[in-house]
Design an enzyme around this catalytic site. Sequence first.
Site, PDB file in Angstrom:
ATOM      1  N   HIS B  56       0.971  -1.157   0.187  1.00 50.68           N
ATOM      2  CA  HIS B  56      -0.065  -0.004  -0.030  1.00 50.68           C
ATOM      3  C   HIS B  56       0.812   1.313   0.197  1.00 50.68           C
ATOM      4  CE1 HIS B  56      -3.996  -1.804   1.690  1.00 50.68           C
ATOM      5  NE2 HIS B  56      -3.372  -2.517   0.732  1.00 50.68           N
ATOM      6  N   GLU B  58       0.841   3.945   1.677  1.00 46.87           N
ATOM      7  CA  GLU B  58       1.145   4.381   2.989  1.00 46.87           C
ATOM      8  C   GLU B  58       2.510   3.645   3.701  1.00 46.87           C
ATOM      9  OE1 GLU B  58      -1.846   3.289   2.139  1.00 46.87           O
ATOM     10  OE2 GLU B  58      -3.370   4.068   3.586  1.00 46.87           O
ATOM     11  N   CYS B  95      -2.295  -0.152   7.699  1.00 42.63           N
ATOM     12  CA  CYS B  95      -1.590   0.827   7.434  1.00 42.63           C
ATOM     13  C   CYS B  95      -1.797   1.865   8.650  1.00 42.63           C
ATOM     14  CB  CYS B  95      -2.181   1.899   6.207  1.00 42.63           C
ATOM     15  SG  CYS B  95      -1.744   0.956   4.864  1.00 42.63           S
TER      16      CYS B  95
END
Lengths: 162, 162
Positions: B56, B58, B95
């Site tokens: 991801h 993040e 995240c």
Amino acid sequence: MTEEKVHEKFMVEALKQAQKAFDAGDVPVGAVVVYENRIIAKACNQMVLLKDPTAHAEIIALTQASETLSRQTENHRGSLEKATLYVTLEPCLMCAGALINTKCPHLVFGAHDPRAGACGSLYNAVQDDRLNHRLQVKHGILAEESRFLLKEFFRNLRKEQR
Amino acid sequence: MTEEKVHEKFMVEALKQAQKAFDAGDVPVGAVVVYENRIIAKACNQMVLLKDPTAHAEIIALTQASETLSRQTENHRGSLEKATLYVTLEPCLMCAGALINTKCPHLVFGAHDPRAGACGSLYNAVQDDRLNHRLQVKHGILAEESRFLLKEFFRNLRKEQR
């Protein structure tokens, strides 16, 4: 071999990883990913080594396992259907989220983590009906051995800080 | 410059990253990490590209930022005190957990994610008093632009699957 014995066999390998982290001065947590009855990834905590607070054993092992399975299967997107993550300590929120994102169906862990555990202690994120993936969870496998290593680590740390 | 304008300025950079993910066929989410008023890391979702469901925006941006700050500061363990993560979509559990583990104090996000959001929607993990770190959260910054990209992406995906 009984299911319990199989779990112990793989948890011993996770504990060896935890011992590696201990020897390197990192919080002693270890993980292995098992797929079709063989280990396809193993890792220990590397937060101190990599100076990266996200370098938990679970994340490294899951990423390795994704990579391995992607190489073996065409059009594979790295999800971990049919795999089992063995880890010596209950996963935190980040690692529980990674288990959900990789669609890993089975989690076996050793000791509970009452301060940050997200698979039964503070949260049970891996069995939340609102999310698009849930895991089967087994815990308590070689929990004493896992706790012993962690206690030793934090006892030494406190000694050093005195 | 007002605080709102500062947030918009950095969110525009996160949106550029989301657009990069869109162009590469990945779910369009982008993130930047800001430290002392400058961007020290930026990333887009790379799940399809890396065949890694944990890739991801993040996580990649936080890891990059940890690395950058560790290089600059001796004895630094990669935690992100004083940094702000800007991300176009509300972070998921993984995240949110990474934000807590890196001790990032500020989160600014665009659109809410009602299906998997862990910073206000399904969970508010980043403001949980039981955990050892909590974040200040601001949301809704350029949310429309973020949602537009995501809608386009999933509309195209459905067309392809027909």
